[in-house]
Motif scaffolding. Structure first.
Motif, PDB file in Angstrom:
ATOM      1  N   UNK A 189      40.437  44.942  50.911  1.00 49.70           N
ATOM      2  CA  UNK A 189      41.228  45.077  52.137  1.00 49.70           C
ATOM      3  C   UNK A 189      41.715  43.728  52.652  1.00 49.70           C
ATOM      4  N   UNK A 190      41.061  42.652  52.202  1.00 45.04           N
ATOM      5  CA  UNK A 190      41.513  41.325  52.614  1.00 45.04           C
ATOM      6  C   UNK A 190      42.097  40.566  51.425  1.00 45.04           C
ATOM      7  N   UNK A 191      42.567  41.320  50.442  1.00 46.31           N
ATOM      8  CA  UNK A 191      43.381  40.718  49.402  1.00 46.31           C
ATOM      9  C   UNK A 191      42.650  40.223  48.164  1.00 46.31           C
ATOM     10  N   UNK A 192      41.339  40.448  48.091  1.00 49.80           N
ATOM     11  CA  UNK A 192      40.614  40.064  46.876  1.00 49.80           C
ATOM     12  C   UNK A 192      40.853  41.131  45.806  1.00 49.80           C
ATOM     13  N   UNK A 193      41.250  40.724  44.620  1.00 50.07           N
ATOM     14  CA  UNK A 193      41.567  41.722  43.599  1.00 50.07           C
ATOM     15  C   UNK A 193      40.312  42.122  42.834  1.00 50.07           C
TER      16      UNK A 193
END
Lengths: 485, 485, 485
Positions: free
Chosen positions: C74-78
């Motif tokens: 949700x905070x952009x970590x893949x």
């Protein structure tokens, strides 16, 4: 702005338990005077461009405030007796002092409501009224306010400065001329930015749809009877807004339904919309497609996309017919967020440049749909408790139902969302007090440390909103605005 | 009534925080002995007209109380073993003492439920039982209660006086003879008034619809096969009720749907209803139209219109077949208030003489629909938390979700809504304690002043109910009963 | 297991008010070290049969935990950067230490979430990590965990013993070989029992439906193209599970719809399901009928029937395609319990041998439908707050909305429902602390006595779960497992 007054208790809205209150007070003090970040609201740019004095206490505090109007009406006070302007521009010949007396005579109705908190703050902190409002003091308060409004210190620009506003976003029709914003830019006054709201172009059933399309065509020179021409025109207007500082768009819908149709289907819907032969279902589909198109454009231009869903507008036809929109007769509806957004999220849910902020009038969606969506999709943030829920208990329910699933960093911070300019400091102050209380509760239960609470109160009082709305640099800053350790 | 007993803590149900509790206690003390205003409930007028002693502890406290019955059944106790009367009038030959022992053996099941609070209050405060109920004390308690019930002090009229009841409304079929009410009037005893409930005439799918229509025709001499004749007959019955002191009507519906149809459509629906050929959809439309007609008549005669919505009645067919209605197997349903009421409100929403009190079993509607409606329409008040939600936590959720939007003055005060006569003081006592706690919380957070809290506790403990139900004068008093400063 | 650590406050999650906290602490201490009853969860029997060491901190704490994964995403970590295994079995070549650093760098995101509580407990109490996790300590924590995992004390069986587990149920496809369970039985290790979950056989739209039917036919030798043959085969598999200690079945459905169709209609649906020509509506009806059949079999064999409803599975198609199920993109949906279960309850609602435990992802059903059903039907218990709501605030809302109507004894106790083995003690500890706090609140408000609170905390910490799931004797014990005084 000095926020102290003998009329309001310094610990108001903080938790009752003495130990928790002490922590909350320390947290609140840290941000009590922090700059106000107001990236969504309904003030008018013209107020600041023109900087004319506000007229009087009744036209400042009563007639423009639909929270106040509906409460008075609910106990039998007529809008005529208050001098509420009618939809046709006329209004009853009511002495503002008489309207204010009527208001004061019913001020007890607001006990336990956020309006009471905002009004008390506006009266005592902003306007310096030295006594409680009530039937016996109506005239004195009215006169005190009149004297203040006559002073240059209470002109819009002076108050903007005094309130410590860092950025103030207005909300503007997509076809607005933005003249006032241009004037403000020329004045180099403050940071007042427009927000692109295309509702009149995306809902074919609105009475102003045809006129808005016509205007859009004139403004952009695009052929808006053509689907791709319409999209080009919208892109052009978005760029106009962005040039004047806009960082966001806003979309007001009853239901946040989205669609992902092929081009020819879009053209067919547009044809019917322009011809005025569109059915209700088709109009809903057109609107659903337009939401997805807006997301596509946000992927391109980085404007943050707000969706405000769940307001059943103009529920009382007699009030709408006589007084028009926004007069206190909008009733919330259930909102099916996850079903509605699926087509859009299937397509753009992981786009690095997309940012959506969702606002709901259906609180049951907080825990069931919104926190799970915001806690999973990098493109989704959950907006602050909105409208009826912008209140102490509304904030408690929001925190209780959202944070455990979404965390703090998938929420978008506080927005005041008001057209009552004098209530802006009150609204941010209420949010800061409630947030301090919530964090103090987590500290008291040893869920977070005091150091974390102090870091988080800064985020809640401004940091999250700055990043959510990309106002940090005045520029949409794709990808660079996520939380970092 | 003396409300002190060593068996119950004097601070029960008050907030735990010592400072908040002190304020709550002071507020509670102010109204602890205030008269009981009971404008909605299900006691029988005949109890007071006949003034016969109550039979025994089992038939007083267990078999008539569906809250108690369902909890025992949920843990495998059969209604047969308790001697619950069957729908056909028969009942198992069960010794009441044995039934009471069974109840006592399961009394631990009620921990944390409002039934426990009401039962403890009835046992210890009303009946003076000196020990806790449990398996070991079942016989002693049964005998103690038997001795009390044999005394004149525990006859219905004596208890009515001892409870300090100012007014007690019963709920009566529209075609009830009202003989008991007439007898009470002749006796000039107390103030026990009927409430006009026409459900058997407004729902064509009820098994007693045809018989009720027949009876209505006989009672009024109107031709009720004719739509206008039916309306005349209903008006006549309402007037009969009003003459015996009724100030209100009551309407129990699954969904609060209303309609506003032209006369011929109404006649066509009535024809099908009388012929028994009406479909489910048509029956719902008939019922919807009848709600609007009832509102129209309230505009004329000033009877306050209660709507109780959301109870899915008789969910367990086997229980219904054997034991009949009101046996603990009614399950709440979702309720769409704003959509349902729109036709009625479009027509009568601002009528000065109309007063509607809405009761919901769907709590999600509090904040989303009911508080916004009550906080805007002068004709709408929100009723107290009902049935499953007439409880400490239910009251907390209600206050949390309603007051910030509707204020206190758009709520209708407390009603006990009970057929368990001995629980009436307990229920009002619980409400007064919870309201004192809520107000004390607002004082502790400096949202209202102590003076306001003392004024509000009086409203909550009787004033609001008197005005909402127009019982102040015993007369529907159009327009004169709104809150004033 | 020693539960003390200087890293976590001993009073964490207990109420802030000092007097209430003292009571809560005493209640908590009574059960803090009570055995863990875990009758529903998603651990693998093979972990204990094989007793291999866990690999490393990343593959222990991050990649298998969908709560953790979705928050990071949700905070952009893949998921690639974390080395999450893909659906095709491959995975990015990521150094676990790097994945753990990425996690540590985002650990602040979990503030205020239950994951934070569980992770802190796993790190500090279970694994003995002596410092807070954060970017600066990532490597040290990773190394500390590696050292621990290398020790025999951190093998699955050793941890099972150290955690004090009394019974641990796994969840297994109806066609599972149960080899690991058989191996455990041969080892006579612990009490790890399977749970019969036939979803792949009851939902004809699942991709593995045909293969599962094929497998069922092979395992049982029944002709599963025949409706009665299918039922026979399912009965046989249930018996296989019961022989290995199963006391329950589990049914995961979006909507808990049930049906009660005649045999020929069932055969017709089965024919279409096997032919792959079944429509979505027919598939839903098939699934509805299967739920009723499962209830019928539970009446026969006494297996407790769990229904988990409301999870909209695999909401993000791109995540599902790449990483498969259970990766954090399941979004709750509204659930209509009372309507859905009516056909089943009409038929079996009062069967002495049936026991159903209901789990919901729609909290609005707690007070409106689930507590009324559990508080009336002897066959219905309400399961613990599930998934997103297995959290401090989720537990508070559950208690607030359930207990007043259903009482404590119609709830099924706590289940951890986790595939994160190391979080099991943390989850039970959280539940015990929250329950102690809730009971302490009732004591503080004098709703229950201290003696009752101490009895109830024992029930909540194990007794209710033992009886609900009939694990007391390892045998389904019809009728003998109801609450007694």
């Amino acid at each position: 702005m000095s926020r102290k007054t003998a009329m309001l208790h310094p610990d108001r809205l903080l938790p009752a338990d003495p130990a928790v209150r002490a922590t909350a007070r320390a947290l609140y003090e840290r941000v009590a005077d922090a700059p106000i970040v107001s990236p969504h609201g309904h003030c008018e740019a013209s107020w600041f461009a023109e900087d004319a004095p506000f007229p009087n206490a009744a036209d400042l505090l009563i007639t423009p405030d639909h929270y106040v109007l509906r409460m008075l009406a609910s106990q039998g006070v007529s809008y005529e007796a208050l001098g509420v302007p009618r939809a046709d521009g006329s209004r009853a010949d009511v002495d503002p002092r008489e309207a204010f007396r009527l208001f004061a005579a019913h001020y007890h109705l607001f006990a336990g409501t956020p309006s009471r908190v905002w009004l008390d703050h506006a009266l005592h902190v902003v306007l310096g009224v030295p006594e409680r409002l009530g039937p016996a003091t109506a005239d004195a308060v009215f006169d005190h306010v009149a004297a203040q409004l006559a002073s240059p210190a209470f002109r819009p620009r002076a108050l903007y400065e005094r309130f410590g506003i860092e950025v103030l976003a207005t909300t503007d029709n997509a076809t607005d001329t933005l003249d006032a914003h241009r004037a403000l830019k020329a004045l180099a006054f403050g940071r007042i930015v427009p927000t692109f709201r295309p509702d009149a172009l995306t809902d074919p059933l609105r009475e102003d749809f045809a006129a808005s399309m016509q205007r859009l065509e004139e403004q952009t020179g695009e052929n808006v009877t053509d689907w791709s021409g319409l999209l080009k025109a919208l892109r052009a207007r978005r760029a106009d807004f962005a040039r004047l500082g806009a960082t966001a768009t806003d979309h007001g819908v009853l239901a946040p339904v989205t669609a992902d149709l092929p081009g020819p289907a879009c053209q067919a819907l547009l044809d019917k919309a322009r011809a005025g032969t569109i059915t209700a279902d088709e109009a809903a589909l057109f609107q659903a497609q337009m939401l997805t198109e807006m997301a596509a454009m946000s992927v391109e231009d980085g404007l943050v996309m707000q969706i405000h869903a769940g307001s059943r507008r103009n529920y009382a036809p007699s009030v709408f017919a006589r007084y028009g929109r926004d007069k206190g007769y909008d009733i919330p509806a259930t909102v099916a967020w996850a079903d509605g957004l699926k087509p859009l999220l299937d397509r753009f849910g992981f786009e690095p440049n997309l940012r959506m902020v969702l606002y709901t009038l259906d609180e049951t969606a907080y825990g069931r749909e919104l926190a799970p969506l915001a806690g999973a999709f990098p493109t989704v943030l959950l907006g602050a408790p909105w409208w009826f829920f912008d209140s102490p208990e509304g904030m408690r329910r929001y925190r209780s139902q959202v944070i455990e699933t979404a965390g703090f960093h998938n929420t978008a911070g506080f927005v005041d969302d008001t057209r009552a300019f004098l209530s802006i400091p009150a609204r941010h102050d209420m949010a800061r007090r409630m947030d301090a209380g919530f964090l103090a509760g987590l500290v008291a239960e040893h869920q977070i440390g005091t150091d974390e609470a102090f870091a988080l109160i800064g985020e809640l009082a401004g940091g999250l909103a700055r990043r959510a709305y990309r106002t940090g640099t005045g520029q949409a800053a794709p990808g660079s605005d996520r939380a970092t350790a």
